[in-house]
Motif scaffolding. Structure first.
Motif, PDB file in Angstrom:
ATOM      1  N   SER A  61       4.358  -7.621  31.511  1.00  0.00           N
ATOM      2  CA  SER A  61       3.038  -8.251  31.633  1.00  0.00           C
ATOM      3  C   SER A  61       2.174  -7.882  30.434  1.00  0.00           C
ATOM      4  N   SER A  62       2.526  -6.787  29.732  1.00  0.00           N
ATOM      5  CA  SER A  62       1.717  -6.447  28.555  1.00  0.00           C
ATOM      6  C   SER A  62       1.970  -7.493  27.459  1.00  0.00           C
ATOM      7  N   ALA A  63       3.193  -8.027  27.390  1.00  0.00           N
ATOM      8  CA  ALA A  63       3.491  -9.037  26.359  1.00  0.00           C
ATOM      9  C   ALA A  63       2.708 -10.322  26.624  1.00  0.00           C
ATOM     10  N   LEU A 101      18.461  -5.666  29.711  1.00  0.00           N
ATOM     11  CA  LEU A 101      17.493  -4.845  30.454  1.00  0.00           C
ATOM     12  C   LEU A 101      16.280  -4.644  29.573  1.00  0.00           C
ATOM     13  N   ASP A 102      15.119  -4.562  30.201  1.00  0.00           N
ATOM     14  CA  ASP A 102      13.931  -4.142  29.469  1.00  0.00           C
ATOM     15  C   ASP A 102      13.826  -2.630  29.711  1.00  0.00           C
ATOM     16  N   ALA A 103      12.680  -2.029  29.417  1.00  0.00           N
ATOM     17  CA  ALA A 103      12.548  -0.592  29.697  1.00  0.00           C
ATOM     18  C   ALA A 103      12.243  -0.426  31.189  1.00  0.00           C
ATOM     19  N   PHE A 144      16.263  -9.737  22.909  1.00  0.00           N
ATOM     20  CA  PHE A 144      17.723  -9.768  22.776  1.00  0.00           C
ATOM     21  C   PHE A 144      18.154  -8.623  21.843  1.00  0.00           C
ATOM     22  N   VAL A 145      17.300  -8.311  20.847  1.00  0.00           N
ATOM     23  CA  VAL A 145      17.483  -7.114  20.006  1.00  0.00           C
ATOM     24  C   VAL A 145      16.188  -6.323  20.178  1.00  0.00           C
ATOM     25  N   LYS A 146      16.333  -5.046  20.540  1.00  0.00           N
ATOM     26  CA  LYS A 146      15.185  -4.282  21.031  1.00  0.00           C
ATOM     27  C   LYS A 146      14.380  -3.572  19.954  1.00  0.00           C
ATOM     28  N   TYR A 147      13.092  -3.564  20.181  1.00  0.00           N
ATOM     29  CA  TYR A 147      12.144  -2.740  19.414  1.00  0.00           C
ATOM     30  C   TYR A 147      11.988  -1.459  20.223  1.00  0.00           C
ATOM     31  N   TRP A 148      12.442  -0.343  19.667  1.00  0.00           N
ATOM     32  CA  TRP A 148      12.327   0.929  20.396  1.00  0.00           C
ATOM     33  C   TRP A 148      12.163   2.036  19.366  1.00  0.00           C
ATOM     34  N   GLY A 149      10.954   2.463  19.166  1.00  0.00           N
ATOM     35  CA  GLY A 149      10.633   3.425  18.107  1.00  0.00           C
ATOM     36  C   GLY A 149       9.717   2.736  17.120  1.00  0.00           C
ATOM     37  N   CYS A 165       3.551  -9.440  20.229  1.00  0.00           N
ATOM     38  CA  CYS A 165       3.418 -10.303  19.039  1.00  0.00           C
ATOM     39  C   CYS A 165       4.486 -11.394  19.015  1.00  0.00           C
ATOM     40  N   ARG A 166       5.607 -11.165  19.760  1.00  0.00           N
ATOM     41  CA  ARG A 166       6.679 -12.169  19.748  1.00  0.00           C
ATOM     42  C   ARG A 166       6.428 -13.299  20.737  1.00  0.00           C
ATOM     43  N   SER A 167       5.445 -13.129  21.662  1.00  0.00           N
ATOM     44  CA  SER A 167       5.193 -14.171  22.673  1.00  0.00           C
ATOM     45  C   SER A 167       4.409 -15.357  22.125  1.00  0.00           C
ATOM     46  N   GLY A 176      -2.242  -4.772  20.109  1.00  0.00           N
ATOM     47  CA  GLY A 176      -2.444  -4.480  21.538  1.00  0.00           C
ATOM     48  C   GLY A 176      -1.173  -3.951  22.186  1.00  0.00           C
ATOM     49  N   SER A 177      -0.049  -4.572  21.886  1.00  0.00           N
ATOM     50  CA  SER A 177       1.244  -4.160  22.445  1.00  0.00           C
ATOM     51  C   SER A 177       2.324  -4.774  21.555  1.00  0.00           C
ATOM     52  N   GLY A 178       3.143  -3.921  20.935  1.00  0.00           N
ATOM     53  CA  GLY A 178       4.102  -4.397  19.925  1.00  0.00           C
ATOM     54  C   GLY A 178       4.846  -5.663  20.316  1.00  0.00           C
ATOM     55  N   SER A 179       5.543  -5.613  21.467  1.00  0.00           N
ATOM     56  CA  SER A 179       6.393  -6.741  21.840  1.00  0.00           C
ATOM     57  C   SER A 179       5.585  -8.017  22.107  1.00  0.00           C
TER      58      SER A 179
END
Ligand code: PMV
Length: 340
Positions: free
Chosen positions: A117-119, A295-297, A27-32, A159-161, A154-157
């Protein structure tokens, strides 16, 4: 902070485990990012229910490191490479070199559907590895914090799953995520995922994060992300559905604006992504119903709305929006990973 240091000197034994872990939508994006997978601004996501990865892992002591990975019943070179790179990066666990690791992983959603799918994949594997660490050594550390820490590497996003409901990363800690409480109104949120294109992305998320390093607007974006994060938490706690929707759409469009304005500009949107955004805005104006998008990336839209309004909104989706999409997946807020 290093949550792995207490697991450095272990003697591997045979063990097998299986976890199911969901994807999430920010809902609030991690980008950078900065340092080793640390976020440039805090992010917040909703954990999905139906879009999950089911991962079985068998660890067997061996003379040398071996990795066998089957994704949806097939050997998939790109995912095996990603997993091998991730395992090699875990230098705090040198004994991983003395293991043969067999992974069987299956996604509940189609490949290339634009669902992260990486999350789900990385968090499911991280939960299996954490399970193994805690099997090899009892620990006072929090199991899910360690799993989130490993997922992040492994993949930043990913960690939230680790938690169900709503999760933040970069608030309590940059190293792992935390679950947050929200108003009961948000516990029945629906997410209909419109697959506008299942083509592979022209620019990966890893490259996209990298393009924020010398982006002329990066500092402004990180400040906006932090401010939107604070406002989103207030909206979620107070039950302000319309404020939540306003910030949600601002975040989605800012993410894509960063791509369009990066030193090497690009877009992952498709004409139909914009057609649908326009239709949603018109529908909302005419009906006053709380239907929002994010939207996702990628080009695919996540439609977020409360269950209480689902009848009229679902009719709009199936009668009008579905004409512009390859397919859609009905999902909703989920309760987080489960051990099988
Ligand atoms: O976790 P990564 O490195 O694939 O980055 C994903 C970033 C976005 O999905 C675009 C946003 C987010 O916060 O999930």
């Amino acid at each position: 902070m290093n949550l792995l240091s207490s697991f450095t000197e272990l003697t591997p034994v045979e063990y097998q485990t299986r976890w199911k872990s969901p994807s999430n939508i920010a809902f609030v994006k991690y980008w950078g990012k900065r340092g080793i997978q640390l976020p440039a601004n805090p992010s917040l996501s909703l954990t999905l229910k139906e879009c999950v990865t089911d991962t079985f892992v068998k660890f067997t002591p061996s003379e040398s490191f071996k990795l066998e990975l089957m994704l949806d019943g097939k050997e998939t070179h790109s995912f095996s490479k990603k997993m091998a790179k991730f395992l090699e990066s875990l230098t705090d666990l040198p004994w991983l070199n003395k293991l043969s690791i067999k992974i069987e992983t299956n996604n509940s959603f189609p490949h290339g559907a634009g669902i992260a799918s990486s999350a789900s994949g990385m968090s499911a594997f991280a939960l299996c590895l954490t399970d193994y660490l805690f099997h090899l050594k009892s620990s006072n550390l929090d199991f899910f914090q360690v799993a989130s820490y490993l997922s992040r590497l492994g993949s930043g996003s990913a960690c939230r799953s680790i938690y169900g409901g709503f999760t933040t990363w970069g608030d309590e800690s940059d190293f792992y995520s935390s679950k947050i409480e929200v108003h009961s109104k948000f516990l029945q949120l629906k997410d209909t995922i419109l697959i506008i294109s299942s083509e592979e992305k022209s620019v990966s998320s890893t490259l996209g994060h990298g393009r924020m390093d010398d982006h002329p607007f990066s500092e402004a974006r990180f400040t906006q992300g932090k401010n939107n994060f604070d406002k989103m938490k207030v909206a979620l706690l107070s039950g302000d559905l319309w404020k939540m929707g306003e910030i949600l759409e601002c975040e989605a469009l800012s993410l894509h604006a960063m791509m369009l304005t990066s030193p090497k500009p690009y877009t992952l949107l498709k004409p139909n992504s914009l057609t649908i955004i326009d239709m949603i805005w018109k529908f909302r104006k005419e009906t006053k119903l709380p239907l929002f998008f994010t939207l996702d990336a990628g080009p695919n839209l996540h439609l977020i709305y409360p269950e209480s309004e689902q009848n009229k909104i679902k009719t709009f989706i199936t009668r009008e929006l579905s004409l512009f999409v390859e397919r859609y997946i009905d999902d909703e807020l989920g309760l987080g990973p489960t051990k099988c």
